[in-house]
Design an enzyme around this catalytic site. Structure first.
Site, short mmCIF file in Angstrom:
data_model
loop_
_atom_site.label_atom_id
_atom_site.label_comp_id
_atom_site.label_asym_id
_atom_site.label_seq_id
_atom_site.Cartn_x
_atom_site.Cartn_y
_atom_site.Cartn_z
N PRO A 9 27.97 -40.64 5.49
CA PRO A 9 28.91 -40.20 4.44
C PRO A 9 29.86 -41.33 4.06
O PRO A 9 30.41 -42.00 4.93
CB PRO A 9 29.68 -39.06 5.13
N GLU A 10 30.00 -41.57 2.75
CA GLU A 10 30.92 -42.59 2.26
C GLU A 10 32.05 -41.88 1.51
O GLU A 10 32.16 -40.66 1.58
CB GLU A 10 30.16 -43.58 1.36
#
Ligand SMILES: [Zn+2]
Length: 278
Positions: free
Chosen positions: A2-3
């Site tokens: 996840p960014e």
């Protein structure tokens, strides 16, 4: 992993359901997920506290409590936070459950056990090394140019460095460099002012679009309700399957390793010249 857009989506979607809720119980099925304090102190401190706010900084989630401590969560490679009825059927890879007083629970699912939680009075001790937030007003093309000035590392590696800019990782760095027509191996300091401006607006565009599409479910990422994000359907090069062609010019997308991460780019749209300072 996840960014920024994925973590921002998690924050936005959890916020209305958890703020004002009191923590009624904590189950840790793997104590190692708690980085500080001890698992037992973590559990006993949290029970009875109320969640009064939720913020994001880089890829970290910060749960503010009605006390001087904050709960910080990093999902790392494979972590997800799911909000479900507390009596939901148990599933694999749940490492921690934080039960709330309305009969729901926050389930931390993480197949690779890399995600972490901290309880701290001093959030800066965890997040102080992070660079600027790319979507905040104080991050400008001038700031980006100034920070790139003496950097000789490949621009792709620089963008993924959390102390340079917070929240951008492999996928959105590839997308931003493609949109800005910059080769991922160009050194930071070789970028012209025009290129810095293009990169700045590409970062903004790519991140806002991905937030609008609730993040990219290319791997294990799901939203708190279990739904998938759709940002990856807009990807031009990132996470590209082999044999895909550039959507602009039709040239086959290339993949090269940069600092051990696969980087996808179009060799025609993102050229590198012999005199570029790489
Ligand atoms: Zn191309």
């Amino acid at each position: 992993m996840p960014e920024l857009p994925e973590v921002e989506t998690i924050k936005n979607e959890l916020l209305p359901h958890i703020v004002g809720r009191r923590i009624s119980g904590v189950t840790l099925s793997w104590d190692g997920i708690v980085r500080q304090p001890s698992a037992e102190e973590f559990r006993s401190y949290l029970i009875g506290r109320t969640i009064v706010g939720l913020a994001r900084r880089g890829k970290y989630l910060i749960f503010n409590l009605n006390s001087d401590e904050s709960l910080i969560v990093h999902l790392r490679m494979t972590g997800s936070l799911l909000l479900k009825p507390a009596l939901a059927e148990s599933e694999r890879f749940i490492r921690a459950i934080i039960y709330l007083d309305n009969g729901t629970g926050l389930y931390f699912r993480d197949s690779r056990k890399l995600g972490r939680m901290w309880l701290t009075k001093d959030t800066n001790s965890i997040i102080s090394k992070l660079g600027p937030e790319p979507l905040e007003a104080d991050f400008t093309p001038e700031i980006l140019a100034q920070r790139l000035k003496n950097r000789s590392a490949p621009i792709k590696a620089i963008l993924c460095d959390q102390s340079f800019i917070a929240g951008v990782g492999n996928m959105y760095a590839d997308e931003a460099l493609f949109a800005a027509k910059i080769h991922p191996l160009r050194s930071g300091k070789s970028l012209s002012w025009d290129e810095v401006e293009r990169l700045y607006s590409a970062i903004q565009r790519v991140l806002w679009a991905a937030i609008g599409n609730k993040g990219a479910s290319v791997d294990t990422y799901v939203r708190p309700g279990g739904e998938l994000g759709t940002a990856h359907f807009q990807f031009q090069v990132a996470h590209c399957l082999s044999g895909k062609s550039c959507p602009v010019c039709g040239t086959p997308i290339e993949r090269i390793p940069i600092r051990n991460r696969g980087s996808y780019f179009c060799p025609k749209c993102q050229p590198i010249k012999a005199w570029d300072n790489i």
